[in-house]
Design a protein around this motif. Sequence first.
Motif, PDB file in Angstrom:
ATOM      1  N   ILE A 156      -0.785  20.886   3.068  1.00 27.46           N
ATOM      2  CA  ILE A 156      -0.894  21.462   1.731  1.00 27.46           C
ATOM      3  C   ILE A 156       0.415  22.160   1.397  1.00 27.46           C
ATOM      4  N   ALA A 157       0.695  22.266   0.117  1.00 28.02           N
ATOM      5  CA  ALA A 157       1.944  22.883  -0.329  1.00 28.02           C
ATOM      6  C   ALA A 157       1.955  24.366  -0.005  1.00 28.02           C
ATOM      7  N   ARG A 158       3.141  24.870   0.322  1.00 28.88           N
ATOM      8  CA  ARG A 158       3.260  26.292   0.680  1.00 28.88           C
ATOM      9  C   ARG A 158       2.841  27.184  -0.473  1.00 28.88           C
ATOM     10  N   ARG A 159       3.258  26.857  -1.668  1.00 28.56           N
ATOM     11  CA  ARG A 159       2.941  27.696  -2.822  1.00 28.56           C
ATOM     12  C   ARG A 159       1.638  27.212  -3.458  1.00 28.56           C
ATOM     13  N   THR A 160       0.527  27.359  -2.689  1.00 31.39           N
ATOM     14  CA  THR A 160      -0.799  26.956  -3.160  1.00 31.39           C
ATOM     15  C   THR A 160      -1.613  28.190  -3.499  1.00 31.39           C
ATOM     16  N   PHE A 161      -2.333  28.146  -4.620  1.00 33.71           N
ATOM     17  CA  PHE A 161      -3.165  29.256  -5.050  1.00 33.71           C
ATOM     18  C   PHE A 161      -4.628  28.808  -5.107  1.00 33.71           C
ATOM     19  N   LEU A 162      -5.510  29.729  -4.772  1.00 31.22           N
ATOM     20  CA  LEU A 162      -6.934  29.537  -5.024  1.00 31.22           C
ATOM     21  C   LEU A 162      -7.188  30.045  -6.437  1.00 31.22           C
TER      22      LEU A 162
END
Length: 455
Positions: A17-23
């Motif tokens: 998954i991408a490092r800059r991932t947000f929930l």
Amino acid sequence: MQRFPIAHEVKMPFQPIARRTFLRGLGTAIALPALEAMTPLAAAAGPAAGQAPQRLAFLYVPNGMHMPDWTPEGVGEGFKLNKILEPLAEVQQHISIFSGLGCDNARSHGDGPGDHARSAASFLTGMHPVKTEGRDIRAGVSIDHIAAKYIAGDTPFPTLELGCEAGKLAGTCDSGYSCAYSNSISWRSPSQPSGKEVNPQLVFDRLFGGGSAADVPESQFRRRERQKSILDFVSEDTQRIQRRISMSDRRKLDQYMESIRGVERRIADPASRLSLSDLERPDGVPKDYGEHVRLMGDLMVLALQADLTRVATFMFANEGSNHRYRELEISGGHHQISHHQNDPDKEGAISRINRYHIEQLAHILKRMNEIKEGDSTLLANTGLVYGSAIRDGNRHDHHDVPVLMAGNLGGKMVTGRHQIFPAKTPLMNLFLTMLQGVGAPVESVGDSTGTLTLV
């Protein structure tokens, strides 16, 4: 509250998954902490990209220190923590105490009284502030903003400014000096101090709120009026991510979410909040000062852990603060007592206040040391400085100021030592050393004369 139990291990390789991932959810955007599942994508971007980011944090306490109870016994690795520093025993190997560093530009240099204002203004700038009560304030760009230019990356908040005592940025607070000087250690430009946030609720909303301008108020309304957790709004996204990551990552994510929920509970506790009337929304500021410091400290740690920011400042109180420490059964305000005139009772009270501050620092450092980042920890990947630009509050002197550093910037700094530097060594030399440690191409800052040799 929506719980996020650790799911059973899925018999398949985890998906990057991408490092800059947000929930994401209604008016909510929660950044993920560093996970193993992010490593393949990060590594593909380059050798350095897979490493944990380096962070800097600067914590300030006012009115000097009772130095006989601060200065450690011995030098090098064999030093013994003195009375004030004893609460740091559990993390002693992760801290270094520096003696001999001074803040020359906190001295008057012909400007007369105003040591408190000059101390806060010069702590991170190394500059002598212009003595004025008006709009022509001037100090210098502080270390946090210099560092952010080089290490902020794509973080949502290049710098984060926190505090536990509100203060205006206009008017006079100290012998002809603007309040902007006493109430700020962070300066984004020589004439522009950075306002700090003292309300944990507002910090929480700022860090974890997101989405459209219309969604954020609705999310906040539902959370406060319907007793929902911010985690309820991201439950679907959380479950989706859990199906893609390894068991160890699920544990890390669960611990992270529990930390967020723990902070949320403390903010929402009606018994811990101040309100002007029953008709006003409680503002989330705990009545207990120690809890306020710990709560703001935990928010700072969450922001660093989630890579929402890599540079933070935190004022435990404004310089010259006369806060009353009733929880310590001390009569009189902090600033008042700091002018102890060698009265043993007042000196003892100052020492107790100083130790109380260190107890709160110990909470922050222990929490940072518990957060794993690969084979390292959040604390190890941070350079955190704690101190004051006043040595003795009674004398208002600025040589050999109390200062310690925790964390070693991923191996760039040395910890677990007490080191004594020659008299008149600028404190800014430490900050220059840290800037160069994070790769900033800076040759001088403030009144620095070079870098420190840390042994």
